[in-house]
Motif scaffolding. Structure first.
Motif: not given
Length: 579
Positions: A250-252, A255
């Motif tokens: 996931s992007p989260e 990141a």
């Protein structure tokens, strides 16, 4: 507040027991989707000690060569936490021979016999997550030579623990415990045939935790560097498992990894170990290198502060400084009153350190390790920068109370090196004084020049200082402490005006000061995990009194002129022992 916390903890334990009981009705997994690859790193030396029957958990050594692990009476709750977390399985796998495998199998199936039906302290979300990761990582090691009956029992227990995690991960405390629970659930959901449906909710939950728990500096609320490394390692393991399963990250999640990696590089000393602050140690050997490599994040050190810490580096000399407020609230249960304390490492050799966490040596050592005098910073009138709350009834946690309200920080790149400047108001309420610290690391890394100042800045602070002076007419006493690593050979030199510091690498550093304070060399301790007792060390102390609105104390730590620019440090460490 404490009453509601006690009720919450009690409710958590009740729910854990209820869902552990219900987990017994869950069906067994039928196998692994793919062959698990071990990612955890153990210690060969500790593995050999475990095979020999020397059980060292949480600072307690129990000798038990013939009995099983679960027949041993735990001397402390922390002993049980380490035992049920199964991190020792990494060490037995590192040893890797037939005796180590037999011991691992005896202890794993012993846990299934004694605790597998929902009994014991191991049925908490964080410990279950930690345990599931190890069982999956070392499944091939554990299942080798086992018959179908034992293999089926292994898969059944693994499936039951996975279902328990799916129901109780929210019961884990935010931070590392919840990351452990969710990573274990993702691991199992991706790896076990018959538990695939549990992976997607856990993946979404992990993304949410990454967004909420990892701040913009890539840090945690606890400000514990070793804890941050553990979270980072879990996130890289989960990312690798997701990529191998063709699921993507996931992007989260991605990141969070990208924010943490440069923060950990800031918290890393020249020898590869982590700075020891707020209950954290240096980290398991190889863990940081392995996690950074697995993250594929190439961004270098974070600009400015990383999780509230500043780093100066030049010529194989690293300085890491606590330049922020201590953790607050529940996050402070393991926090230290260490604002403006620093550590210095030269090459492979720590020189200036903090005493560290005394948690494994009992309550008194734990409290002492959290106080300001156990850190390399200034202490005014023998006062710690924060006090401890009364122990919480259910957890025993002692939170930090009355810490500083404000810390100012600046970092400058100068032509001759790098400068750190910071100040805190922790002593302002009682004495009207602000502690300011400046550290200059010269560009070749051969010297650190420091200045500590006690300042009464505003009229009301000067009035408060005047009142404090009336209560202490001889002046308000201060001590600036520089705790030394146990391997540093320290001797008073130059008729008491300096201290010579000999390192095992052959380097000689010399500590000098401007004469405003009195210099002395006194005993200290070095507290680290996996030791049976604190290690003896020494500390340099500059003592004096302040009677003015501004009292500067200047000092310097520099390599002796005869110390070579480049030293071949070939002195290897002794093998790990239980001393």
């Amino acid at each position: 507040m404490f009453r509601s916390d006690r009720l919450s903890h009690r409710g958590t334990r009740v729910l854990n027991r209820w869902y552990a009981h219900r987990a017994r009705k869950q069906p067994a997994a039928t196998g692994f989707v793919s062959q698990p690859e071990p990612r955890t790193i153990g210690s060969f030396a500790r593995g050999r000690q475990l095979v020999a029957g020397n059980l060292l958990f949480a600072g307690y050594l129990v000798e038990s060569s013939s009995t099983g692990l679960w027949e041993v009476l735990a001397p402390d709750a922390a002993f049980d936490v380490e035992r049920h977390g199964f991190s020792w399985l990494d060490d037995l796998a590192a040893a890797g021979d037939l005796k180590a495998r037999a011991k691992a199998q005896k202890w794993v199936w012993g846990w299934i016999d004694v605790h597998g039906r929902g009994r014991g302290p191991g049925w908490s979300p964080n410990l279950a997550g930690r345990r599931v990761i190890r069982w999956i990582n070392h499944a091939l090691f554990l299942l080798a030579g086992q018959d179908k009956e034992q293999t089926d029992r292994f898969y059944l227990s693994l499936s039951q623990q996975t279902w328990f995690l799916s129901q109780r991960w929210k019961g884990a405390a935010p931070g590392l415990p919840r990351f452990e629970a969710l990573t274990g659930l993702i691991y199992a959901g991706l790896a076990l045939v018959g538990r695939e449906e549990l992976a997607d909710p856990a993946i979404r939950a992990l993304a949410e935790e990454c967004r909420e728990q990892i701040d913009a500096q890539g840090g945690l609320q606890t400000r514990n560097p070793e804890e941050l490394l553990e979270v980072f390692t879990l996130l890289t393991w989960a990312a690798a498992a997701l990529n191998e399963a063709g699921r993507g990250v996931s992007p989260e999640h991605a990141a969070a990894i990208e924010r943490i990696a440069p923060a950990l590089r800031t918290l890393r000393h020249a020898d590869g170990g982590l700075a020891r602050f707020h209950g954290g140690g240096r980290g398991l050997e190889g863990r940081l290198d392995h996690a950074l490599a697995a993250s594929h994040v190439t961004e270098k050190h974070a600009d400015g502060l990383a999780m509230g810490y500043a780093r100066l580096y030049a010529g194989r000399t690293s300085v890491v400084v606590d330049a922020s407020l201590p953790p607050k609230g529940e996050a402070s249960y393991n926090g230290h009153a260490s604002t403006l304390a620093f550590e210095l490492t030269s090459g492979r050799r720590p020189v200036i350190v903090n005493c560290g966490s005394g948690a494994t040596f009992g309550t008194e050592w734990r409290r002492a390790g959290r106080a300001t005098p156990s850190h390399s910073t200034l202490c005014l009138n023998s006062r710690s920068l924060a006090r401890l709350s009364a122990p919480q009834r259910d957890t025993g946690h002692e939170l930090l109370l009355d810490p500083p309200d404000e810390v100012l920080f600046a970092r400058h790149e100068l032509e001759e090196g790098a400068r750190f400047e910071a100040a805190h108001d922790g002593y302002t309420p009682e004495f009207g004084l602000t502690h300011a610290r400046t550290l200059d690391l010269v560009s070749n890394g051969r010297a650190v020049v420091g200045e500590d100042m006690l300042l009464a800045l505003e009229p009301k602070e000067k009035a408060r200082f005047d009142r404090a002076l009336k209560a202490h007419p001889e002046g308000i006493a201060f001590d600036i402490r520089f705790h030394l690593h146990p391997d540093v050979d320290a001797t008073i030199d130059m008729g008491g005006a300096a201290v010579s510091l000999g390192l095992k690498s052959g380097e000689i550093w010399v500590f000098r000061h401007d004469g405003v304070a009195t210099l002395r060399l006194e005993p200290s301790v070095y507290l680290e995990k996996n030791r049976l007792k604190p290690r003896s060390a020494k500390q340099i102390i500059l003592s004096g009194v302040t009677m003015e609105y501004a009292t500067p104390i200047r000092w310097a730590l520099s390599k002796a002129q005869e110390t070579a620019v480049a030293v071949r440090d070939l002195n290897r460490e002794e093998p790990e022992t239980f001393d």
